[in-house]
Scaffold this active site. Structure first.
Site, PDB file in Angstrom:
ATOM      1  N   PHE A  40      40.848  37.387  36.923  1.00  0.00           N
ATOM      2  CA  PHE A  40      39.513  36.885  36.938  1.00  0.00           C
ATOM      3  C   PHE A  40      38.464  38.134  37.189  1.00  0.00           C
ATOM      4  CE2 PHE A  40      40.518  38.098  41.432  1.00  0.00           C
ATOM      5  CZ  PHE A  40      39.241  38.438  41.781  1.00  0.00           C
TER       6      PHE A  40
ATOM      7  N   SER B 123      47.925  40.463  40.759  1.00  0.00           N
ATOM      8  CA  SER B 123      48.310  41.155  42.087  1.00  0.00           C
ATOM      9  C   SER B 123      49.711  41.638  41.857  1.00  0.00           C
ATOM     10  CB  SER B 123      48.380  39.804  42.929  1.00  0.00           C
ATOM     11  OG  SER B 123      49.187  38.962  43.056  1.00  0.00           O
TER      12      SER B 123
ATOM     13  N   CYS C 163      40.577  46.837  40.375  1.00  0.00           N
ATOM     14  CA  CYS C 163      41.948  47.631  40.557  1.00  0.00           C
ATOM     15  C   CYS C 163      41.605  49.021  40.609  1.00  0.00           C
ATOM     16  CB  CYS C 163      42.842  46.991  39.512  1.00  0.00           C
ATOM     17  SG  CYS C 163      42.714  47.631  37.864  1.00  0.00           S
TER      18      CYS C 163
ATOM     19  N   GLU D 123      45.486  45.777  49.786  1.00  0.00           N
ATOM     20  CA  GLU D 123      44.476  45.803  48.889  1.00  0.00           C
ATOM     21  C   GLU D 123      43.387  44.589  49.353  1.00  0.00           C
ATOM     22  OE1 GLU D 123      43.722  45.955  44.258  1.00  0.00           O
ATOM     23  OE2 GLU D 123      45.257  44.429  44.814  1.00  0.00           O
TER      24      GLU D 123
END
Length: 499
Positions: free
Chosen positions: A149, A226, A281, A384
């Protein structure tokens, strides 16, 4: 209520599953569309049709395929504002950031115009008596991309560009949270001359992911998301004989040496830590100043910069620094991790928990947070967060600082700020992380280099974009050809050494 469906065989394909996913406006919290989720049968149908279309597309010469990419570039530039608007409305990022999302994907498509050169094989003449050897790079057939996303334009373009330019057909399964831009890109590719069926966009959830992994026609899977899902897809794809290129989470450290320009470092940290609400990321989420004096001076510079950040919807103008996070669940998870940092003893220097935007009380906005005196045993260091939260871990020495980054389970990106060339060279040489910045906070390589992390940030042997992408989406066939002289005298049945 608007309904969003699939793109199969060059046209909208209405789903029949009766299952839908809500697409939110992150700024208001309201549902703005319903997304049809595919059945396994619909996914398999898209794959079957893609396999049929790929035969002719794969036989099209690379130069003609490159011309489609060339026209695609023109059309993306033509529709840049439309793409950015659609992206911002579903993701929540600011319009300048949305245009950057599209632009970094566009650069990979520009690189793919050079596909004819990248697809050249090798040749050796006279490898033996009358023997020539040559290799060919050929498409895999049907491949799949499963994209996240947080970059609904860039990552799909990173996947589809090299795959299609190399002669494959692609099944793209974009994120169900912001699906409109991938569908718009598919329409632009058709306008650019891509034959129907070569790119199929199938919307879905885990059922569609599993259907991709189970389909025997699909030869390769590229994924970004992920780490747990990246590892799941990698292992399951490998078990079924598919190539897999899976990129996961990150916890990117930026080391600030005592000799660094601290104003420059502070500016870099604010942009890299809070841009796109931290949903990158490659975001810097851990600042590692070396020495107490460096740490105190850095915090002193960070606080006023962070407190001045403007948070709001993309419609509020181009001076908005970042928008909402993508879902209410994401907001709640970020705030839960912030609370864990407080509970575990970190010092919350900038507290954004009570952030509230008048008129957007139901939106998914999260205020900026800055922690100091974070330690490696804390959840906010290990996890994270994927939100506007920057953690400061004080290091007593360069060796301690580099050890923090090297010992973390993630290895996506890292950076160092220093004026000393020897320190910078040592850092770049020793660090066990895939992408390194030296006085560059977010070291995302340009399209003609490759993008990929190490350790639990990446699973697979080849990176995204650059030459690695064409290696991933093709396989090598090596031909040994003999045209012996004197064949009229009769054939020879013994295998001869190539001397």
């Amino acid at each position: 209520m608007k309904e969003i469906h699939h793109w199969i065989d060059g046209k909208e394909y209405k789903g029949t599953s009766g299952r839908f996913s809500d697409v939110f406006n992150p700024a208001t919290g309201e549902v703005q569309a319903r997304l049809s989720l595919a059945t396994k049968a619909e996914l398999d149908h898209a794959v079957e049709r893609a396999a049929e279309a790929q035969v002719k597309w794969g036989a099209t010469n690379p130069q003609r395929r490159a011309r489609v990419m060339m026209e695609f570039v023109r059309l993306i530039n033509r529709d840049m504002d439309k793409l950015a608007e659609a992206l911002s409305s579903e993701h929540g990022k600011t319009l300048p950031d949305a245009k950057g999302d599209v632009q970094r994907g566009l650069e990979v498509i520009e690189f793919c115009i050079g596909a004819p050169h990248l697809l050249k094989g090798e040749f050796t003449d006279s490898a033996g008596p009358g023997i020539d050897m040559y290799s060919m790079r050929q498409p895999l057939g049907v491949v799949a991309g499963i994209t996240p996303f947080n970059f609904p334009a860039m990552i799909p373009l990173w996947k589809m560009g090299p795959a299609l330019a190399a002669g494959n057909a692609m099944i793209l399964k974009p994120s169900e949270r912001d699906p409109s831009v991938p569908l718009m890109l598919a329409q632009l590719l058709q306008e650019a001359g891509l034959p129907d069926g070569v790119l199929q966009v199938v919307n879905g959830d885990k059922d569609s992911v599993d259907a991709i992994l189970d389909n025997p026609v699909i030869q390769a899977v590229g994924f970004v998301g992920s780490t747990p899902i990246a590892q799941y897809i990698y292992e399951r794809a490998a078990a079924t004989g598919k190539r897999a290129q899976c990129f996961g989470g990150a916890k990117n450290h930026m080391i600030i040496m005592p000799d660094a320009d601290l104003d420059q470092a502070a500016d870099a940290l604010v942009g890299a830590g809070y841009g796109a609400a931290g949903e990158r990321c490659m975001a810097i989420s851990v600042a590692v100043p070396v020495g107490e004096k460096t740490a105190d001076a850095l915090i002193e510079r960070l606080v006023p910069r962070i407190e001045k950040l403007k948070v709001g919807p993309y419609t509020a103008g181009n001076d908005v620094d970042y928008g909402p996070v993508v879902t209410r669940a994401a907001k709640e998870n970020i705030l839960r991790l912030v609370q864990s940092g407080i509970d575990q003893g970190a010092e919350l220097v900038v507290d954004g928990r009570d952030f509230n935007l008048q008129g957007y009380e139901n939106g998914f906005f999260v205020g900026p947070h800055l922690f100091d005196r974070v330690t490696p045993d804390m959840d906010i260091y290990k996890t994270e967060i994927f939100g506007p939260v920057l953690s400061t871990v004080r290091a007593g020495s360069y060796e301690e600082a580099i050890g923090l980054a090297m010992s973390h389970e993630y290895g996506n990106g890292t950076a160092i700020y220093t004026r000393d060339g020897d320190t910078a060279r040592d850092f770049a040489s020793r660090i066990n992380i895939g992408m390194v910045g030296i006085n560059v906070p977010i070291p995302v390589p340009l399209a003609y280099h490759t993008f990929g992390g190490w350790k639990k940030s990446g699973f697979g042997d080849l990176n995204q974009h650059g030459p690695d992408a064409f290696r991933f989406y093709t396989r090598t066939k090596t031909v040994t050809a003999r045209w012996p002289s004197g064949i009229k005298e009769g054939g020879e049945f013994n295998f001869r050494a190539m001397d």
